[in-house]
Design a protein around this motif. Structure first.
Motif, PDB file in Angstrom:
ATOM      1  N   ALA A  61       0.835  -1.194   0.000  1.00 21.12           N
ATOM      2  CA  ALA A  61       0.000   0.000   0.000  1.00 21.12           C
ATOM      3  C   ALA A  61       0.872   1.246   0.000  1.00 21.12           C
ATOM      4  O   ALA A  61       0.415   2.331  -0.319  1.00 21.12           O
ATOM      5  CB  ALA A  61      -0.918   0.012   1.198  1.00 21.12           C
ATOM      6  N   SER A  62       2.108   1.103   0.387  1.00 24.92           N
ATOM      7  CA  SER A  62       2.981   2.269   0.442  1.00 24.92           C
ATOM      8  C   SER A  62       4.427   1.826   0.349  1.00 24.92           C
ATOM      9  O   SER A  62       4.782   0.750   0.820  1.00 24.92           O
ATOM     10  CB  SER A  62       2.754   3.021   1.749  1.00 24.92           C
ATOM     11  N   ASN A  70       6.707   3.593   1.732  1.00 23.36           N
ATOM     12  CA  ASN A  70       7.302   4.218   2.898  1.00 23.36           C
ATOM     13  C   ASN A  70       7.092   3.293   4.101  1.00 23.36           C
ATOM     14  O   ASN A  70       5.961   2.921   4.397  1.00 23.36           O
ATOM     15  CB  ASN A  70       6.597   5.553   3.115  1.00 23.36           C
ATOM     16  N   ALA A 117       7.387   3.870   7.251  1.00 25.37           N
ATOM     17  CA  ALA A 117       6.978   4.507   8.500  1.00 25.37           C
ATOM     18  C   ALA A 117       5.548   4.076   8.825  1.00 25.37           C
ATOM     19  O   ALA A 117       4.838   3.552   7.975  1.00 25.37           O
ATOM     20  CB  ALA A 117       7.051   6.013   8.363  1.00 25.37           C
ATOM     21  N   THR A 118       5.114   4.262  10.078  1.00 29.65           N
ATOM     22  CA  THR A 118       3.712   3.999  10.394  1.00 29.65           C
ATOM     23  C   THR A 118       2.973   5.334  10.467  1.00 29.65           C
ATOM     24  O   THR A 118       3.577   6.390  10.646  1.00 29.65           O
ATOM     25  CB  THR A 118       3.557   3.269  11.745  1.00 29.65           C
ATOM     26  N   LEU A 119       1.664   5.228  10.327  1.00 29.03           N
ATOM     27  CA  LEU A 119       0.811   6.412  10.315  1.00 29.03           C
ATOM     28  C   LEU A 119       0.831   7.069  11.702  1.00 29.03           C
ATOM     29  O   LEU A 119       0.504   6.439  12.699  1.00 29.03           O
ATOM     30  CB  LEU A 119      -0.607   5.958   9.977  1.00 29.03           C
ATOM     31  N   PRO A 128      -0.670   9.516  14.438  1.00 32.97           N
ATOM     32  CA  PRO A 128      -1.952  10.161  14.699  1.00 32.97           C
ATOM     33  C   PRO A 128      -1.797  11.540  15.339  1.00 32.97           C
ATOM     34  O   PRO A 128      -0.750  11.865  15.884  1.00 32.97           O
ATOM     35  CB  PRO A 128      -2.631   9.207  15.665  1.00 32.97           C
TER      36      PRO A 128
END
Lengths: 489, 95
Positions: free
Chosen positions: B53-54, B56, B58-60, B62
């Protein structure tokens, strides 16, 4: 979910089964929006709660709201559903003036919550399980006003970007009654969880209803979707109309076309929606502005440990531990406010008496005044105070009802009213005896009848004495003293 | 994979891009060759590789649930084609 005979529709050529699924959009209870720091409160002046992210200004980037994610997880756990550790946000592309980006951020292939279930209760006492297919997070759109100007549409983006949970049921319902029960139950669960305020009038919950018909047990028929229904009544209305329309259409030699429809609430009919729905092709793709949403086990475990007692568990406890009937328990848990009110009054008091008062005089007054529990002029503590006066014999049952009515009008405490109006129950036997002697002296004929064997007339004397005391005499004492005087010897 | 003229007409409409009839032929050729170029990826064996899905890792991250934006209708409406009071005013879209 077997076809219960009464749910079938009688057509000219035989019986038909209605198959119903609901997509419910529930606004997430949060202070700010799903991807921006703008306020979510209802009823603000137009465009006053809009961030440049919500207005889709170039270069603005979405940042996800932690609480909105937690609310979706909490709801998923409350529905006994699978929580997906990784979910993905997609863009759903379409053009409409209240969607400034030209796409809605939603979740398509990988929603945050998977399959779960809801138990519903029907009027005849049956219970039934309705499957949940999925729950995903998405943005709400803005609001278009078409009636403010002859040839312009006005757009207010206050709602744009507010977090919604779309909760999709399986096609498990077979009648308008079942769909109504499902929607009410889902609303109650969300309100118990505190993840959605459930205010359907303000649009915090809206339902899209999928309806198709088939011969009992046959393959699924073609469905229609009636959109944006904001009350249980409208959902039921749409199902009744749509099921009958489809049966008549098929029996008349026609075919049901898969389409989106709107309910005309004035006339109770549905009609095909035009323009906006032309060429449904949303071209979903993962939103490149957002990484996959990964959930930590600790967060899920914490939310699970904090879950409140939900209506089904509460109902079972009221029956098992408080000794209430299943029916009474069901009524008391249906709304979170009612259950909270009941439990506050019942703490340290006799549960059945409290249940009778809450469901009797209290609900009666609320209904007559058109008020909700939350707006009640009598607080739970005040009702408890009244019941204490009744319990310790300060006032009689009849006086208690009278005092309650005054409390409901004035909002005063029971004790204040009882003291001011001198309503304390008379348990002094000499005072009561004086009243009895007067009544006996005034009714020599009836006294003679009793002495001649008509014992039942004692009841009439009790009534007269109570009346003479303006309801304040202790009825047990009156009864006892009268029997002593009239029947003894 | 080739994209015919009808498909070009359809996706142009979905994207609300005005395309003249005489442009369709050329666009159909261009889009087809772009897709064919990308389709070379099919030659890679992706058996047992989860969809990406990406790129990158990194994690999202918040944000907290606080109200710290909005409250400025003038900024939001500054580029509106037409403004009536604090509303955007657009050609009527009737349902």
């Amino acid at each position: 979910m077997s076809a219960n005979g009464q749910d079938l529709i009688q057509g000219a050529s035989g019986e038909w089964e209605v198959v119903i699924g609901l997509e419910v959009h529930a606004q997430v209870a949060s202070a700010s929006k799903l991807f921006s720091g703008a306020d979510t409160s209802f009823g603000a002046p137009p465009n006053s709660q809009v961030s440049l992210v919500d207005a889709a200004m170039p270069g603005m980037l979405p940042v996800i709201n932690r609480i909105c994610v937690e609310q979706a997880v909490r709801t998923g756990l409350g529905l006994g559903a699978a929580i997906n550790r990784v979910s993905i946000f997609d863009r759903k592309n379409y053009f409409y003036p209240d969607l400034p980006a030209g796409y809605q951020i939603s979740q398509f292939k990988n929603p945050i919550v998977g399959e779960g279930e809801v138990e519903i209760e029907l009027a005849d006492g049956r219970t039934q399980t309705v499957g949940i297919e999925r729950l995903h997070l998405e943005q709400d759109a803005g609001k278009s006003l078409h009636d403010q100007h002859p040839n312009l549409t006005y757009v207010d983006l206050n709602r744009a970007g507010v977090a919604l949970m779309e909760i999709v049921s399986k096609p498990d319902m077979r009648s308008a009654e079942e769909a109504g029960a499902y929607l009410r139950k889902l609303r109650a669960i969300l309100r118990y969880l505190g993840t959605c305020d459930g205010n359907m009038q303000e649009g915090s919950m809206r339902a899209d209803v999928n309806v198709s018909v088939r011969r009992p047990g046959a393959e699924l028929g073609t469905r229609t979707e009636t959109k944006n229904l904001n009350s249980v009544r409208f959902v039921e209305q749409a199902i009744h109309y749509e099921a009958r329309r489809q049966v008549d259409l098929i029996e008349g030699g026609g075919q049901v076309v898969q389409q989106t429809r709107l309910l005309d609430t004035e006339r109770g009919i549905t009609r095909e929606m035009r323009s906006k729905e032309e060429a449904h092709d949303y071209r979903y793709f993962p939103d490149p502005d957002l990484l996959p949403l990964e959930l930590e086990e600790e967060m899920i475990a914490r939310i699970r440990s904090e879950l409140p007692e939900l209506p089904d568990a509460k109902r079972a406890r009221y029956v098992a531990e408080l000794g209430l009937s299943d029916y009474d328990a069901g009524v008391l848990v249906a709304e979170k406010e009612t259950a909270d009110f009941f439990e506050t009054v019942a703490a340290g008091r006799e549960a059945k008496t409290v249940a009778n008062w809450v469901m009797g005089d209290f609900f009666g007054q609320l209904n007559r005044s058109g008020l909700d529990v939350a707006d009640s002029p009598v607080s739970a503590a005040q009702l408890g105070g009244l019941l204490d006066l009744l319990d310790d014999g300060t006032i009689s049952q009849r006086i208690a009802k009278q005092v309650f009515e005054t409390m409901f009008q004035s909002g005063e405490d029971a004790r204040t009213i009882v003291e001011r109006e001198g309503l304390t129950q008379v348990s002094d036997s000499s005072e009561i005896e004086a009243l009895i002697d007067t009544v006996i002296a005034e009714n020599p004929d009836r006294v003679a009848e009793i002495r001649g064997g008509k014992d039942k007339l004692v009841g009439w004397f009790v009534g007269q004495v109570m009346k003479a005391s303006q309801g304040k005499a202790n009825p047990q004492l009156v009864n006892q003293l009268l029997r002593d005087k009239l029947l003894a010897g | 994979m080739s994209v015919d003229k009808a498909t070009v007409r359809r996706i142009a409409h979905l994207a609300r891009i005005g395309v003249e009839e005489e442009e369709l032929e050329g666009l159909s050729g261009e889009l087809s060759s772009i897709l064919n170029w990308i389709e070379q990826l099919h030659e890679v064996d992706t058996e047992n590789v989860p969809p990406l899905a990406s790129v990158n890792h990194a994690t999202l991250l918040p944000r907290e649930d606080v109200v710290n934006d909005g409250g400025d209708p003038d900024a939001v409406l500054a580029n509106a084609p037409e403004r009536h009071d604090d509303f955007f005013a657009v050609p009527k879209v009737v349902e």
